[in-house]
Scaffold this motif. Structure first.
Motif, PDB file in Angstrom:
ATOM      1  N   ILE A   1      61.832 113.046   1.132  1.00 39.89           N
ATOM      2  CA  ILE A   1      61.967 111.598   1.001  1.00 39.89           C
ATOM      3  C   ILE A   1      60.588 111.005   0.735  1.00 39.89           C
ATOM      4  CG2 ILE A   1      62.686 109.453   2.142  1.00 39.89           C
ATOM      5  CD1 ILE A   1      63.929 112.590   3.720  1.00 39.89           C
ATOM      6  N   THR A   2      60.477 110.258  -0.353  1.00 40.44           N
ATOM      7  CA  THR A   2      59.243 109.525  -0.657  1.00 40.44           C
ATOM      8  C   THR A   2      59.617 108.074  -0.985  1.00 40.44           C
ATOM      9  OG1 THR A   2      59.340 110.036  -3.026  1.00 40.44           O
ATOM     10  CG2 THR A   2      58.113 111.580  -1.627  1.00 40.44           C
ATOM     11  N   GLU A   3      58.633 107.178  -0.867  1.00 39.34           N
ATOM     12  CA  GLU A   3      58.887 105.776  -1.223  1.00 39.34           C
ATOM     13  C   GLU A   3      59.281 105.666  -2.697  1.00 39.34           C
ATOM     14  OE1 GLU A   3      59.125 102.969   0.421  1.00 39.34           O
ATOM     15  OE2 GLU A   3      58.594 103.780   2.375  1.00 39.34           O
TER      16      GLU A   3
ATOM     17  N   ARG B   1      52.160 114.197   5.510  1.00 40.21           N
ATOM     18  CA  ARG B   1      51.865 112.816   5.919  1.00 40.21           C
ATOM     19  C   ARG B   1      50.853 112.189   4.963  1.00 40.21           C
ATOM     20  NH1 ARG B   1      51.823 113.571  12.442  1.00 40.21           N
ATOM     21  NH2 ARG B   1      54.079 113.367  12.715  1.00 40.21           N
TER      22      ARG B   1
ATOM     23  N   ASP C   1      60.955 118.362  11.726  1.00 44.35           N
ATOM     24  CA  ASP C   1      60.910 117.210  10.812  1.00 44.35           C
ATOM     25  C   ASP C   1      60.263 115.992  11.467  1.00 44.35           C
ATOM     26  OD1 ASP C   1      62.101 118.710   8.805  1.00 44.35           O
ATOM     27  OD2 ASP C   1      64.122 118.150   9.422  1.00 44.35           O
TER      28      ASP C   1
ATOM     29  N   GLY D   1      52.534 111.045   1.895  1.00 46.99           N
ATOM     30  CA  GLY D   1      53.659 110.102   2.017  1.00 46.99           C
ATOM     31  C   GLY D   1      55.014 110.750   1.820  1.00 46.99           C
ATOM     32  N   ILE D   2      55.169 111.961   2.361  1.00 47.19           N
ATOM     33  CA  ILE D   2      56.414 112.725   2.198  1.00 47.19           C
ATOM     34  C   ILE D   2      57.047 112.986   3.562  1.00 47.19           C
ATOM     35  CG2 ILE D   2      57.360 114.982   1.538  1.00 47.19           C
ATOM     36  CD1 ILE D   2      55.113 115.127  -0.597  1.00 47.19           C
ATOM     37  N   ALA D   3      58.336 112.675   3.685  1.00 48.00           N
ATOM     38  CA  ALA D   3      59.111 113.125   4.846  1.00 48.00           C
ATOM     39  C   ALA D   3      60.055 114.229   4.382  1.00 48.00           C
ATOM     40  CB  ALA D   3      59.906 111.978   5.454  1.00 48.00           C
TER      41      ALA D   3
ATOM     42  N   TYR E   1      71.495 114.333  11.468  1.00 49.39           N
ATOM     43  CA  TYR E   1      71.111 113.938  10.121  1.00 49.39           C
ATOM     44  C   TYR E   1      72.385 113.548   9.370  1.00 49.39           C
ATOM     45  CZ  TYR E   1      66.574 116.292  10.800  1.00 49.39           C
ATOM     46  OH  TYR E   1      65.330 116.675  11.237  1.00 49.39           O
TER      47      TYR E   1
ATOM     48  N   ARG F   1      62.254 107.848   6.267  1.00 53.72           N
ATOM     49  CA  ARG F   1      61.092 107.354   5.516  1.00 53.72           C
ATOM     50  C   ARG F   1      59.878 108.197   5.859  1.00 53.72           C
ATOM     51  NH1 ARG F   1      63.370 102.452   7.008  1.00 53.72           N
ATOM     52  NH2 ARG F   1      64.126 101.301   5.207  1.00 53.72           N
ATOM     53  N   PRO F   2      58.912 108.269   4.942  1.00 53.06           N
ATOM     54  CA  PRO F   2      57.660 108.939   5.285  1.00 53.06           C
ATOM     55  C   PRO F   2      57.011 108.263   6.487  1.00 53.06           C
ATOM     56  CG  PRO F   2      57.766 108.483   2.927  1.00 53.06           C
ATOM     57  CD  PRO F   2      58.916 107.762   3.553  1.00 53.06           C
TER      58      PRO F   2
END
Lengths: 146, 146, 146
Positions: A108-110, A74, A30, A77-79, B102, B144-145
């Protein structure tokens, strides 16, 4: 009980080392630390995902595939956070264990914050390497209705 | 492996005690038993959350902050469940461990049922206190991304 | 600490065996292997869910109830994954432990993919049976705002 008790009795040292291995390994993925992450597969390790037609074979292919995924995420914009749980450990011999776990992927996205992305089942063949484990074969299947 | 094997080899007793500590501690928080929950920080413990400008310093501030949060959530008809997972334990010395985990927060309301609220990463410095652990420093970051 | 340290100090063997038990047991349920799953309750075991007016009493009733649920879910094209976590273990005597855990149910359908279905708290009384555990009494409560 109709289940072989060998699937139940688990050495505490063994369980602790497998749980620690997974925690460390998932965090490397991750964090996008792919060479380190891939170093925990055997040189000839395989990684099969049922949405892909062929398994990745060997550290080279595994590293290449995961690197592409990390770069795509990346760019979008995705974690992601991979959670492994319900870790069912079955010792195979002195140096090998088979593990069947649940793996959830959170994304996770903004725009959307954190959300469940997918639910999968992960089957691993782990081999002892010094104080740690290496993955010789990993098979990940999307969970689906029967 | 490029990773120091000391991050992998974990004493089974150590791992069991840390896992038990977290299970007990998180349940105290979600039950709103804040004085008991706060008693597992050292007297001068710190609790930093990246959405807050300053860390809470000492049990007094930690207790006050958590009590406010619990009262707000009750007023809004919200229950929460904190899940800690992928617990990566690195012993620092005979009495201290560093843990990177986490932490997922699930939120339950009458209107929406259960849902993922947030995904965070939790870094703890734990110190031995008798048979248990106390938190000397906790840092929680929203995922966060990159 | 205001909490009895006996809730904190947990034997590593005990914890490993309880974690392994839950992993194996939950996977049997989600795979629809109900007779095997039910064999891990004592003959006179009870299973209470707060949404049901009466607990299921004995393996016969427990098996019948779970079989109905499995058939309904299959008919509706629903798979489920039960995650037990934050496992707080309190030894009661030489052969009995009380465990209070969080249990999340994830649901997978073709239409919606994977999603959180419910958040519950699970209280178990477990008794030793050879190398494993049997459930003598399970109580599951839906998590709700206070």
């Amino acid at each position: 009980m109709t289940t072989d008790s060998s699937t139940i009795k688990v050495d505490a040292e063994l369980r602790a080392s497998v749980e620690q291995f997974y925690a460390h390994h998932m965090q490397l993925l991750d964090a996008g630390r792919i060479p380190e992450w891939a170093s925990f597969f055997t040189e000839d390790g395989t990684f099969a995902v049922d949405s892909h037609p062929e398994p990745a074979r060997g550290r080279g292919q595994i590293t290449a595939g995961a690197t592409r995924t990390v770069e795509q995420l990346r760019g979008q914009g995705i974690a992601r956070r991979h959670w492994l749980g319900m870790v069912d450990i079955a010792p195979a011999d002195d140096t090998t264990v088979r593990v069947r776990s649940y793996a959830l992927v959170f994304q996770i996205t903004e725009a959307d914050g954190a959300a469940v992305r997918s639910s999968t089942t992960c089957e691993d063949e782990l081999v002892r390497a010094g104080d740690s484990w290496l993955i010789r074969a990993r098979t990940v299947r999307q969970d689906r209705p029967a």
